[in-house]
Design a protein around this motif. Structure first.
Motif, PDB file in Angstrom:
ATOM      1  N   VAL A   1      -6.987   0.852 -10.395  1.00 46.27           N
ATOM      2  CA  VAL A   1      -8.490   0.166 -10.090  1.00 46.27           C
ATOM      3  C   VAL A   1      -8.480  -0.872 -10.945  1.00 46.27           C
ATOM      4  N   VAL A   2      -9.073  -1.946 -10.228  1.00 43.71           N
ATOM      5  CA  VAL A   2      -9.629  -3.172 -10.763  1.00 43.71           C
ATOM      6  C   VAL A   2     -11.012  -2.935 -11.189  1.00 43.71           C
ATOM      7  N   ILE A   3     -11.385  -3.251 -12.634  1.00 49.87           N
ATOM      8  CA  ILE A   3     -12.693  -3.062 -13.186  1.00 49.87           C
ATOM      9  C   ILE A   3     -13.029  -4.425 -13.547  1.00 49.87           C
ATOM     10  N   THR A   4     -13.943  -5.249 -13.310  1.00 45.38           N
ATOM     11  CA  THR A   4     -14.494  -6.540 -14.023  1.00 45.38           C
ATOM     12  C   THR A   4     -15.179  -6.104 -15.069  1.00 45.38           C
ATOM     13  N   GLY A   5     -15.058  -7.067 -16.048  1.00 43.88           N
ATOM     14  CA  GLY A   5     -15.913  -6.729 -17.510  1.00 43.88           C
ATOM     15  C   GLY A   5     -15.763  -5.470 -18.009  1.00 43.88           C
ATOM     16  N   ALA A   6     -14.385  -5.056 -18.137  1.00 43.83           N
ATOM     17  CA  ALA A   6     -13.987  -3.766 -18.585  1.00 43.83           C
ATOM     18  C   ALA A   6     -13.869  -3.900 -20.279  1.00 43.83           C
ATOM     19  N   SER A   7     -14.538  -5.039 -20.750  1.00 45.33           N
ATOM     20  CA  SER A   7     -14.230  -5.180 -22.448  1.00 45.33           C
ATOM     21  C   SER A   7     -15.512  -4.710 -22.994  1.00 45.33           C
ATOM     22  N   SER A   8     -16.549  -4.236 -22.184  1.00 44.53           N
ATOM     23  CA  SER A   8     -17.812  -3.703 -23.066  1.00 44.53           C
ATOM     24  C   SER A   8     -18.647  -2.843 -22.212  1.00 44.53           C
ATOM     25  N   GLY A   9     -19.408  -2.080 -22.818  1.00 45.66           N
ATOM     26  CA  GLY A   9     -20.575  -1.174 -22.370  1.00 45.66           C
ATOM     27  C   GLY A   9     -19.872  -0.456 -21.160  1.00 45.66           C
ATOM     28  N   LEU A  10     -20.604  -0.383 -20.124  1.00 55.44           N
ATOM     29  CA  LEU A  10     -20.437   0.533 -19.011  1.00 55.44           C
ATOM     30  C   LEU A  10     -18.557   0.392 -18.372  1.00 55.44           C
TER      31      LEU A  10
ATOM     32  N   TYR B   1     -32.760   7.090 -20.350  1.00 60.43           N
ATOM     33  CA  TYR B   1     -31.480   6.773 -21.477  1.00 60.43           C
ATOM     34  C   TYR B   1     -30.295   7.521 -21.151  1.00 60.43           C
ATOM     35  N   VAL B   2     -29.120   6.653 -21.028  1.00 61.47           N
ATOM     36  CA  VAL B   2     -27.842   7.264 -20.879  1.00 61.47           C
ATOM     37  C   VAL B   2     -27.071   6.506 -21.568  1.00 61.47           C
TER      38      VAL B   2
ATOM     39  N   ASP C   1     -28.406   0.602 -24.706  1.00 59.76           N
ATOM     40  CA  ASP C   1     -27.899  -0.284 -25.930  1.00 59.76           C
ATOM     41  C   ASP C   1     -26.696  -0.955 -25.769  1.00 59.76           C
ATOM     42  N   THR C   2     -26.291  -1.251 -24.530  1.00 56.41           N
ATOM     43  CA  THR C   2     -25.105  -2.316 -24.205  1.00 56.41           C
ATOM     44  C   THR C   2     -25.298  -3.502 -24.673  1.00 56.41           C
ATOM     45  N   ALA C   3     -24.305  -4.279 -24.446  1.00 58.73           N
ATOM     46  CA  ALA C   3     -24.301  -5.704 -24.748  1.00 58.73           C
ATOM     47  C   ALA C   3     -25.076  -6.546 -23.807  1.00 58.73           C
ATOM     48  N   LEU C   4     -25.373  -5.827 -22.673  1.00 55.89           N
ATOM     49  CA  LEU C   4     -26.110  -6.624 -21.818  1.00 55.89           C
ATOM     50  C   LEU C   4     -27.471  -7.141 -22.183  1.00 55.89           C
TER      51      LEU C   4
ATOM     52  N   HIS D   1     -31.647 -10.351 -25.802  1.00 54.77           N
ATOM     53  CA  HIS D   1     -33.158  -9.997 -25.834  1.00 54.77           C
ATOM     54  C   HIS D   1     -33.509 -10.161 -27.363  1.00 54.77           C
ATOM     55  N   TYR D   2     -35.089 -10.343 -27.559  1.00 53.62           N
ATOM     56  CA  TYR D   2     -35.564 -10.328 -28.659  1.00 53.62           C
ATOM     57  C   TYR D   2     -35.146  -8.967 -29.567  1.00 53.62           C
ATOM     58  N   PRO D   3     -34.843  -9.505 -30.692  1.00 49.91           N
ATOM     59  CA  PRO D   3     -34.389  -8.183 -31.746  1.00 49.91           C
ATOM     60  C   PRO D   3     -35.174  -7.284 -31.719  1.00 49.91           C
ATOM     61  N   VAL D   4     -36.706  -7.281 -31.680  1.00 45.51           N
ATOM     62  CA  VAL D   4     -37.325  -6.015 -31.647  1.00 45.51           C
ATOM     63  C   VAL D   4     -37.682  -5.256 -30.210  1.00 45.51           C
ATOM     64  N   PHE D   5     -37.178  -6.082 -29.288  1.00 41.54           N
ATOM     65  CA  PHE D   5     -36.985  -5.431 -27.692  1.00 41.54           C
ATOM     66  C   PHE D   5     -35.670  -4.531 -27.837  1.00 41.54           C
ATOM     67  N   ARG D   6     -34.565  -5.034 -28.502  1.00 34.83           N
ATOM     68  CA  ARG D   6     -33.411  -4.464 -28.439  1.00 34.83           C
ATOM     69  C   ARG D   6     -33.541  -2.921 -29.664  1.00 34.83           C
ATOM     70  N   PHE D   7     -34.498  -3.181 -30.419  1.00 40.10           N
ATOM     71  CA  PHE D   7     -34.558  -2.154 -31.197  1.00 40.10           C
ATOM     72  C   PHE D   7     -35.481  -0.894 -30.682  1.00 40.10           C
ATOM     73  N   LEU D   8     -36.449  -1.439 -29.852  1.00 43.48           N
ATOM     74  CA  LEU D   8     -37.526  -0.530 -29.246  1.00 43.48           C
ATOM     75  C   LEU D   8     -36.994   0.072 -27.898  1.00 43.48           C
ATOM     76  N   PHE D   9     -36.317  -0.612 -27.215  1.00 45.84           N
ATOM     77  CA  PHE D   9     -35.822  -0.245 -25.713  1.00 45.84           C
ATOM     78  C   PHE D   9     -35.313   1.088 -25.766  1.00 45.84           C
ATOM     79  N   PRO D  10     -34.096   1.361 -26.315  1.00 43.42           N
ATOM     80  CA  PRO D  10     -33.717   2.437 -26.524  1.00 43.42           C
ATOM     81  C   PRO D  10     -34.411   3.738 -26.957  1.00 43.42           C
ATOM     82  N   ILE D  11     -35.251   3.495 -27.715  1.00 46.88           N
ATOM     83  CA  ILE D  11     -36.299   4.461 -28.245  1.00 46.88           C
ATOM     84  C   ILE D  11     -37.145   4.846 -27.062  1.00 46.88           C
ATOM     85  N   LEU D  12     -37.706   4.054 -26.382  1.00 49.03           N
ATOM     86  CA  LEU D  12     -38.543   4.105 -25.337  1.00 49.03           C
ATOM     87  C   LEU D  12     -37.918   4.891 -24.135  1.00 49.03           C
TER      88      LEU D  12
END
Ligand code: NDP
Length: 332
Positions: free
Chosen positions: A5-14, A265-266, A239-242, A246-257
């Protein structure tokens, strides 16, 4: 022998989580198609990928020459291709907000460009994969694994696009009538509908194109080649590098939301298992289909069947907001 299998962007996240799942299954050899060779190699080692279960090949989707180079490097290995996962993506949510709040701190930055002069999220998320699919289709056709699979990541923000979904964050995806494409999609054109540059919308639009690409490949090539083309939304991996820009406050609150309020969330690990199933599990050997999950417990994600959206129903939904008007008319 292992399947490949070829996976593009296999160095992070999903992509990384799915690569790990497949590499450790013992049944797959994962070609990690990554723009940063050292990062990919290091992360594979850190994650204890078995030695004979993976290989890093360089691929920068933001340069057509790199895509072509990747395909020839892959072919030089002389191994069959059994599955292709178009997973890599970039997201520049603030790129259009130059100096909006605290200039310097959140610089925005305006559009960025690929090696070939296309807006970078369009180029990476869609165009590079478009070329890759076109080239590797020949290889997938030759696979002895039936069916070979070609999987292109979608997202809920492209498939569900209106107010009915509580909390759906504007802007909405809208590729108009492909006016930007007509103009050549090069500077000063940034958007597919030739509208004003908007980084968040450019991401959503590019994912709409990804799902359209899947459906068009299915329409044209499934019956004749047997290859299964599908898309999926694995849930909100908040919470991936995607979201790195984003604004730090967004990155903090988004997973919580997403954990506490929307339940969408997954974790990377669970999302990786979902993608791995679409690659490897017989239940997911379907073509023209868009698989969609809810949060960590999924909506039938474990069993499979409930997670499969009826493709006609999804197509109808795409058609609702106009963008997919062009699906039938355009020759992609
Ligand atoms: P990440 O940012 O963690 O992973 C994206 C990957 O793409 C990285 O490995 C990155 O490389 C790679 N990449 C970026 N640009 C290029 C390029 N020019 N050439 C080659 N590779 C490149 O994001 P996610 O794991 O969250 O996203 C994976 C997919 O899942 C995307 O298609 C996204 O749209 C989709 N998705 C994500 C959701 C989420 O909630 N996170 C929800 C729905 C869909 P590098 O490691 O070098 O940065």
């Amino acid at each position: 022998t292992k399947k490949t299998v070829v996976i593009t962007g296999a160095s992070s996240g999903l992509g990384l989580a799915a690569a790990r799942e497949l590499a450790k299954s013992g049944e797959w050899r994962v070609i990690m198609a990554c723009r940063d060779f050292i990062k990919a190699e290091t992360i594979a080692k850190e994650n204890d990928f078995p030695k004979d279960s993976y290989l890093v090949l360089h691929l920068d989707l933001a340069a057509n020459s790199s895509v072509r180079q990747f395909v020839s490097s892959f072919r030089a290995l002389n191994i069959p291709l059994d599955a292709l996962v178009c997973n890599a993506a970039v997201y520049f949510p603030n790129a259009h907000k130059e100096g909006a709040f605290f200039p310097g701190l959140f610089p925005g930055g305006g559009p960025r460009w690929s090696a070939d002069g296309h807006e970078l999220s369009f180029a990476t998320n869609y165009l590079g994969h478009f070329l890759l699919c076109n080239l590797l289709l020949e290889d997938l056709k030759k696979s002895s694994v039936k069916p070979a699979r070609c999987i292109i990541l979608g997202t809920v923000t492209a498939s569900i696009n209106d107010k009915e979904v509580g909390g759906m964050i504007p802007p909405v995806a809208d590729i108009g009538r492909l006016e930007g494409m007509e103009e050549g999609m090069k500077a000063p054109v940034t958007m597919i509908d030739n509208g004003r540059f908007n980084g968040a919308k450019a991401y959503k639009d590019s994912k709409v194109c990804d799902v359209m690409l899947m459906r068009e490949l299915h329409k044209r090539y499934h019956a004749s080649s047997g290859v299964c083309f599908s898309s999926l939304y694995p849930g909100c991996i908040a919470d991936t590098a995607l979201f790195r820009e984003h604004y730090p406050v967004f990155r903090f609150l988004f997973p919580i939301l997403q954990k506490g309020v929307t339940n969408a969330y997954v974790s990377e690990e669970e999302a990786g298992k979902r993608l791995a199933k679409v690659v490897a599990d017989d239940n997911y050997a379907q073509s023209g289909v868009y698989f969609s999950w809810g949060g960590e417990s999924g909506t039938g994600g474990a069993g499979g069947a409930d997670a499969i959206e009826n493709v006609d129903a999804s197509a109808d939904r795409f058609l609702q907001y106009g963008s997919f008007r062009t699906l039938k008319e355009s020759e992609i």
